[in-house]
Structures are given as structure tokens and as C-alpha cells.
Design an enzyme around this catalytic site. Structure first.
Site, short mmCIF file in Angstrom:
data_model
loop_
_atom_site.label_atom_id
_atom_site.label_comp_id
_atom_site.label_asym_id
_atom_site.label_seq_id
_atom_site.Cartn_x
_atom_site.Cartn_y
_atom_site.Cartn_z
N LYS A 78 -4.39 -19.17 2.63
CA LYS A 78 -5.53 -19.76 3.32
C LYS A 78 -6.04 -18.79 4.36
O LYS A 78 -5.23 -17.99 4.86
CB LYS A 78 -5.18 -21.09 3.99
CG LYS A 78 -3.83 -21.19 4.70
CD LYS A 78 -3.46 -20.22 5.75
CE LYS A 78 -4.28 -20.14 7.01
NZ LYS A 78 -3.77 -19.12 7.97
N ARG B 240 0.85 -1.20 0.00
CA ARG B 240 0.00 0.00 0.00
C ARG B 240 0.88 1.25 0.00
O ARG B 240 0.56 2.24 -0.62
CB ARG B 240 -0.93 -0.02 1.22
CG ARG B 240 -2.01 -1.08 1.13
CD ARG B 240 -2.73 -1.25 2.43
NE ARG B 240 -1.84 -1.72 3.49
CZ ARG B 240 -2.16 -1.86 4.75
NH1 ARG B 240 -3.37 -1.54 5.15
NH2 ARG B 240 -1.29 -2.31 5.63
N1 LIG Z 1 0.73 -20.45 4.70
C1 LIG Z 1 1.14 -20.13 5.90
O1 LIG Z 1 1.89 -20.84 6.54
C2 LIG Z 1 0.68 -18.86 6.50
C3 LIG Z 1 -0.34 -18.17 5.93
N2 LIG Z 1 -0.72 -16.97 6.42
C4 LIG Z 1 -1.80 -16.24 5.74
O2 LIG Z 1 -1.20 -15.19 5.01
C5 LIG Z 1 -1.96 -14.02 5.09
C6 LIG Z 1 -1.09 -12.89 5.63
O3 LIG Z 1 -0.58 -13.21 6.88
P1 LIG Z 1 0.73 -12.49 7.45
O4 LIG Z 1 1.79 -12.49 6.43
O5 LIG Z 1 1.02 -13.08 8.74
O6 LIG Z 1 0.16 -11.03 7.65
P2 LIG Z 1 0.85 -9.60 7.53
O7 LIG Z 1 0.04 -8.68 8.35
O8 LIG Z 1 2.31 -9.67 7.75
O9 LIG Z 1 0.65 -9.27 5.98
C7 LIG Z 1 -0.56 -8.90 5.43
C8 LIG Z 1 -0.28 -7.89 4.32
O10 LIG Z 1 -1.55 -7.43 3.87
C9 LIG Z 1 -1.44 -6.08 3.46
N3 LIG Z 1 -2.66 -5.36 3.75
C10 LIG Z 1 -3.49 -4.85 2.83
N4 LIG Z 1 -4.54 -4.27 3.39
C11 LIG Z 1 -4.39 -4.37 4.72
C12 LIG Z 1 -5.15 -3.95 5.82
N5 LIG Z 1 -6.30 -3.29 5.68
N6 LIG Z 1 -4.68 -4.24 7.04
C13 LIG Z 1 -3.55 -4.91 7.20
N7 LIG Z 1 -2.78 -5.36 6.19
C14 LIG Z 1 -3.20 -5.08 4.95
C15 LIG Z 1 -0.21 -5.51 4.13
O11 LIG Z 1 0.51 -5.18 2.98
P3 LIG Z 1 1.16 -3.81 2.62
O12 LIG Z 1 2.57 -4.22 2.67
O13 LIG Z 1 0.60 -3.54 1.29
O14 LIG Z 1 0.83 -2.77 3.63
C16 LIG Z 1 0.48 -6.68 4.82
O15 LIG Z 1 1.81 -6.76 4.39
C17 LIG Z 1 -3.18 -14.38 5.93
O16 LIG Z 1 -4.23 -14.71 5.05
C18 LIG Z 1 -2.78 -15.61 6.69
O17 LIG Z 1 -3.87 -16.47 6.94
C19 LIG Z 1 -0.06 -16.41 7.48
C20 LIG Z 1 0.94 -17.06 8.10
C21 LIG Z 1 1.34 -18.39 7.71
O1 LIG Z 2 -1.15 -20.08 8.33
C1 LIG Z 2 -0.68 -19.97 9.43
O2 LIG Z 2 0.18 -20.90 9.87
C2 LIG Z 2 1.03 -20.70 10.94
C3 LIG Z 2 0.48 -19.76 11.96
O3 LIG Z 2 1.48 -19.41 12.85
C4 LIG Z 2 -0.11 -18.55 11.32
O4 LIG Z 2 -0.70 -17.68 12.23
C5 LIG Z 2 -1.13 -18.93 10.32
O5 LIG Z 2 -1.61 -17.77 9.67
#
Ligand SMILES: NC(=O)C1=CN([C@@H]2O[C@H](COP(=O)(O)OP(=O)(O)OC[C@H]3O[C@@H](n4cnc5c(N)ncnc54)[C@H](OP(=O)(O)O)[C@@H]3O)[C@@H](O)[C@H]2O)C=CC1
Ligand SMILES: O=C1OC[C@@H](O)[C@H](O)[C@H]1O
Length: 378
Positions: free
Chosen positions: A128, A68
Site C-alpha cells: 500500500k 538493486r
Molecule cells: N504493510 C505494512 O504494514 C507496511 C507497508 N509498507 C510499505 O512497504 C513499502 C516499503 O516500505 P519499507 O519496507 O519500510 O521500506 P524500505 O526502504 O525498507 O524498502 C524499500 C525497498 O525498495 C527498494 N528500492 C528500490 N528503489 C529504491 C529507491 N530509489 N530508493 C529507495 N529504495 C528503493 C530497496 O530495495 P533494494 O534492496 O533493491 O535496494 C528497499 O529495500 C512502502 O510502499 C510502504 O508503504 C511499509 C511498512 C509497513
Molecule cells: O504501512 C505501514 O504501516 C506501519 C507504519 O509504521 C509504516 O510506516 C507504514 O508504511
């Protein structure tokens, strides 16, 4: 069982060292990797795609990130060796040099941006849970089908070879008996939870959405059956927003056998007492009438995982591991990214997490929220 084996301590330590201190191959001179773009300078992207792409440099290179705040994208790109940045998410997905997109945005934005990627003609790997609820997920995949577009949910555990082997093992009814029970858990205590996306209802947060969707997906995968009802066992709300659960325990029931039950535990801010009881590690326990299998660490299995098979007639337990030969250091994310490449380049969409499972998983999440008397995520 032949594919399960016991790993020696030396093997384990050497693998762990190589997981923690990886060396990556260099791309071959003739390689034409796909350019992957990331929406958001998200915390998960290095683990989920940036580092895994380094293991398969002939297949993917992380080409751009958009945030953003463009300055944040530039800083993130520099830190992670990403080639360039785009000024906005929109600009990134519409750039013809981008061949595929990864969406690690807050859950509540997955649907919107996955739809936009379809319109931009870009294959997309969506974090997810794929959408905020089952109706959204169904709409998303219907739209993808109508446009012949690839949209796929990043349930990375699905791609780790041990999962399919375990399924094969428990489906041998003569050996395992009838499958009658499941316990699945994924819990944590997240620092700074109050300002985290996971604690925001408007961003489709909650412990079932963030953590619970995993053990629910394990349950559905190993049972090959959809739950017909959910009963709340426990629920600890976030004191600042009672629509967000910090810890949830749900029991599902199934049509095939009234005695068949699955208990799911998930927590963003798991009570310490609970942690002492269930342990820190994620697990899936599948109960058969003859044997019981405990799969510890269905995710991050390259660090360590264990498959414990208990014979219920003798009470004896055997422990196994299944590190993929030649790819012992590969984690769930590497396998996922490689499948994504195969799906894009060879049209092998059957390699990806099945879209009907993405929808049914969300149905089970929605069902749990209804049982908890909490509003569905929108
Ligand atoms: N596969 C896995 O093992 C994992 C999956 N996840 C999933 O990944 C996704 C992101 O998680 P995670 O990386 O921990 O989260 P973060 O908060 O680190 O990242 C989310 C990103 O979304 C952007 N963004 C856009 N709009 C908004 C808003 N309104 N508020 C906040 N952030 C916004 C931000 O990007 P910007 O840089 O543009 O500001 C931010 O970098 C989730 O859906 C989560 O379920 C999370 C952890 C592990
Ligand atoms: O997808 C995920 O996997 C690991 C967790 O720690 C995290 O919160 C979740 O978003």
C-alpha cells in the site's frame, strides 16, 4: 455481538507469548507451495510475507529476493532463510520458477513494477498504497483486467476477521443507529525520517500516502460511502521539502448527510503534544446515533486489539476482543497471504482487497492533497 467476547489476562498473555515467540509448522511431504519472489530487500518483508509464509508452508515458500545491489540480496536471503536470489528485479519476475511476486518497493515504484509483473504473467501483491495516485491505480487495474492478471493491494487490516464482524455490527441500524461520524488515526515518530523513502516526494512519500491511506481505507470501509470533499484541519510540512507532510489532519464530508464527517489524523513525525492527546495506538471510531464503536489496533491485532462499544443512551461502555478461534496468533498479514494463495490457486479474487476500493482510496488521498494545496504524487 455474539462473536465479540472479553479475553482474560491469562489468555492475553499466553497469546502474546506465542505471537512474540512463534513456532511454525513444517510443510507436509506432499506439499507443492507456490514460490514467492520479493522485489527489494525491504524492511517490511519479514513482517508482511517472510514470517507469515512460515505459518502456511504448504501454500507459500519465500523462494527468492532481488535487490538493486545483488550482494545486499544475498545477505538478506541468508538472514531470512530465503532459498535463492536473483541479480535484478527484472530477472526475478521473468523466472518461470517464480509463481507470485510481492512488491515492497517505495510507493513511487509500485505502479511500474506491478505493470511489469502483469507483463511477466505473475500474480502480484503490491504494498500500500498501490500506486502514486488514483489515475495510476485505475490504469493498473484496467491493464490487469485486460490481461486477466491478479494485482492486489496489501491492505492487510482488511483480512483480519474482526473488521468484517465490526462492519456487520455497525450496519445493524436498529441497534447502532445511523452512522454519522468517524475518527481514524495512524501516527508515528520515525527514526531517520530525513533519509527515509517516506520523506521523498519523488518516491511518492508523505504522511497521507504512508500512514493516512490506512485510516482513510477504514473510513471508506465502515461508511461504505465515498467522500465528496476534504477540508484541511492541520498540516505540518517537512522543513526540507514542503510537499511532504509530517503530520496531517483532514476532515471529509459526504453526500448522504451534510452533518456526516470523518476526521483523519496521520503522522510520520507526529508532534509529541499530539501524541499525548490522541495516543500512540492506531484506532477507528465509528459514531452512530445510538452507539459509538472504537476499534483500537485495526492492524497488528494479534498482539492486542480492543473493540469498545458505548451505548449513547446509558453512557455505558463494553469492551470486547475478537481473536479468531484456533488462529489467535495469526495477524493481519497471515490472513492476507492465505487469501492471496486462494486467489491465485482457486481464482477467488473476491477474497482480496477490492480493486475499486484501491482506486477510490487513492482518490480520497488525492482529494486530501488537493485540499492541502499540495501536488498529487506522480
Ligand atoms: N504493510 C505494512 O504494514 C507496511 C507497508 N509498507 C510499505 O512497504 C513499502 C516499503 O516500505 P519499507 O519496507 O519500510 O521500506 P524500505 O526502504 O525498507 O524498502 C524499500 C525497498 O525498495 C527498494 N528500492 C528500490 N528503489 C529504491 C529507491 N530509489 N530508493 C529507495 N529504495 C528503493 C530497496 O530495495 P533494494 O534492496 O533493491 O535496494 C528497499 O529495500 C512502502 O510502499 C510502504 O508503504 C511499509 C511498512 C509497513
Ligand atoms: O504501512 C505501514 O504501516 C506501519 C507504519 O509504521 C509504516 O510506516 C507504514 O508504511
Amino acid at each position: 455481538m455474539e462473536s465479540f467476547k472479553s479475553t482474560s489476562i491469562v489468555e492475553s498473555l499466553s497469546r502474546l507469548y506465542n505471537v512474540l515467540f512463534p513456532t511454525y509448522p513444517t510443510a507436509s511431504a506432499s506439499a507443492t507451495p507456490l514460490n514467492l519472489g520479493i522485489l527489494g530487500a525491504a524492511a517490511i518483508a519479514p513482517t508482511a510475507v517472510i514470517n507469515p509464509a512460515k505459518r502456511i508452508p504448504d501454500k507459500f515458500r519465500v523462494y527468492s529476493v532481488a535487490a538493486r545491489d545483488p550482494a545486499r540480496a544475498k545477505e538478506y536471503a541468508k538472514k531470512h532463510g530465503i532459498i535463492r536470489t536473483h541479480e535484478s528485479y527484472e530477472e526475478l519476475i521473468n523466472d518461470p520458477d517464480i509463481h507470485a511476486v510481492y512488491i515492497p518497493l517505495p510507493n513511487g515504484l509500485h505502479y511500474e513494477w506491478a505493470m511489469k509483473c502483469i507483463d511477466a504473467g505473475k500474480p502480484v501483491l503490491v504494498e500500500k498504497p498501490v500506486a502514486s495516485n488514483a489515475d495510476q491505480a485505475a490504469k493498473l487495474f484496467d491493464y490487469a483486467r485486460s490481461k486477466n492478471a491478479l494485482v492486489t493491494e496489501a491492505f492487510h487490516w482488511y483480512f483480519y476477521p474482526a473488521a468484517a464482524k465490526i462492519k456487520e455490527f455497525i450496519n445493524d441500524t436498529e441497534n447502532f443507529g445511523e452512522i454519522i461520524g468517524f475518527d481514524g488515526s495512524l501516527t508515528m515518530r520515525l527514526k531517520g525520517i530525513e533519509s527515509d523513502i517516506r520523506a521523498s516526494y519523488s518516491l511518492a512519500g508523505g504522511s497521507l500516502m504512508d500512514m493516512g491511506c490506512y485510516p482513510i481505507s477504514w473510513m471508506r470501509y465502515f461508511f461504505d460511502e465515498e467522500p465528496i470533499s476534504a477540508k484541511p484541519l492541520r498540516f505540518i510540512p517537512f522543513e526540507k521539502d514542503s510537499k511532504i507532510e509530517f503530520f496531517t489532519e483532514i476532515e471529509y464530508a459526504f453526500a448522504s448527510n451534510p452533518k456526516k464527517k470523518a476526521v483523519i489524523k496521520c503522522g510520520l513525525q507526529t508532534p509529541w503534544k499530539e501524541w499525548c492527546k490522541i495516543g500512540l495506538l492506531p484506532f477507528a471510531v465509528i459514531r452512530g446515533t445510538k452507539k459509538q464503536l472504537t476499534y483500537t489496533m485495526p492492524m497488528f491485532g494479534n498482539y492486542f486489539h480492543n473493540i469498545a462499544v458505548k451505548d449513547l443512551s446509558t453512557g455505558k461502555t463494553q469492551n470486547f476482543q475478537m481473536y479468531p478461534p484456533g488462529r489467535e496468533v495469526w495477524g493481519t498479514y497471515e490472513f492476507q497471504l492465505e487469501s492471496f494463495h486462494t486467489a491465485i490457486t482457486q481464482g477467488k479474487v473476491e477474497k482480496m482487497y477490492p480493486t475499486e476500493d484501491s482506486v477510490n482510496n487513492m482518490r480520497a488521498v488525492d482529494m486530501a492533497y488537493a485540499a492541502l494545496d499540495l501536488p498529487r504524487r506522480e
